[in-house]
Design an enzyme around this catalytic site. Structure first.
Site, PDB file in Angstrom:
ATOM      1  N   SER A   1       0.852  -1.190   0.000  1.00 17.71           N
ATOM      2  CA  SER A   1       0.000   0.000   0.000  1.00 17.71           C
ATOM      3  C   SER A   1       0.881   1.231   0.000  1.00 17.71           C
ATOM      4  CB  SER A   1      -0.894   0.005   1.240  1.00 17.71           C
ATOM      5  OG  SER A   1      -1.511   1.273   1.433  1.00 17.71           O
TER       6      SER A   1
ATOM      7  N   TYR B   1      -2.074  -0.615  10.406  1.00 21.46           N
ATOM      8  CA  TYR B   1      -2.177  -0.951   8.987  1.00 21.46           C
ATOM      9  C   TYR B   1      -0.927  -0.506   8.237  1.00 21.46           C
ATOM     10  CZ  TYR B   1      -3.885  -1.109   4.184  1.00 21.46           C
ATOM     11  OH  TYR B   1      -4.031  -1.364   2.846  1.00 21.46           O
TER      12      TYR B   1
END
Length: 251
Positions: free
Chosen positions: A141, A155
């Protein structure tokens, strides 16, 4: 090079399901796994109804169970007749500010995204090393570029770990028959993403178009989709924290 036999984790929805649709339309043989078997079976039936001619095998899998990863990947490999590419895509996006009583959510995200990803890498590379060939794809990501605050902390840490694994493996395996691709998507409209990206969120079609192009080209590391996220990637990695802090979303 055409990697015909492909395993995709986290294939029951979002990016994984859409990649499965694209590869099925190319008549690739697919091994699809995720926690929700009913969704995988529905996806398999839809792909066949849409004319997919390759094998489509599905299995339930919790990637935090290392032994299960080995078993399921082996079963899928056997059912589709071999293994040329593994796309490590399964992930969670939940979390909370550290120290606010939601350690369960943060630990689940780390276990799934990082430890579960590592389990998949171990199993995939054991197979690829034995045959001397293969393509490992890690879905990281753009949030891996900087530690994020608040609910995104765990995350971003999990995705930073995935990116580090991808970078290390790219160096280690350079010049062998094993290719490694690390994808760093920005905000793409999926069930997991919710409203995190606001106006900057790319459509699912645009996001997966870019992912498919990078995967098929076997690029090493790609921020996507489009020029915006390549610039964002460079900024987050190299500009001072005081500057990039103003670029980082908070939730």
């Amino acid at each position: 090079m055409s990697r015909r036999r492909i395993i995709i984790s986290g294939a029951s929805s979002g990016l994984g399901a859409e990649m499965a649709r694209r590869f099925a339309a190319m008549d690739r043989d697919l091994g699809l796994c995720a926690r929700r078997l009913d969704r995988l079976e529905d996806l398999r039936d839809r792909l066949r109804a849409e004319g997919a001619r390759g094998e489509i095998a599905v299995r339930a899998l919790d990637v935090t169970d290392h032994e299960a990863v080995g078993t399921v990947f082996g079963e899928l490999r056997d059912e589709i007749g071999g293994l040329d590419r593994v796309i490590v895509n399964a992930g969670l996006g939940k979390g909370a500010s550290l120290g606010t009583g939601r350690a369960d959510a943060n630990l689940a995200t780390i276990r799934t995204n990082l430890l579960g990803g590592l389990s998949q890498i171990e199993v995939a590379l054991e197979h690829f090393r034995a045959g001397g060939d293969g393509h490992l794809v890690l879905v990281s990501s753009i949030s891996a570029d900087r530690g994020l605050p608040g609910a995104m902390a765990a995350y971003s840490a999990s995705k930073a770990g995935m990116s580090a694994l991808g970078e290390g493996l790219s160096v280690e395996l350079a010049g062998t028959g094993i290719a490694v691709t690390t994808l760093l998507p920005g905000f793409i409209a999926t069930e997991m993403a919710g409203r995190a990206g606001g106006r900057s969120m790319a459509t699912l079609d645009d996001g997966v178009d870019a992912m498919m192009a990078a995967i098929e080209a076997e690029r090493s590391r790609v921020a996507l989709p489009g020029f915006r996220w390549r610039v964002t990637d460079m900024a987050l990695r190299y500009l001072p924290l005081g500057v990039t802090a103003r670029m980082i979303p908070r939730r």
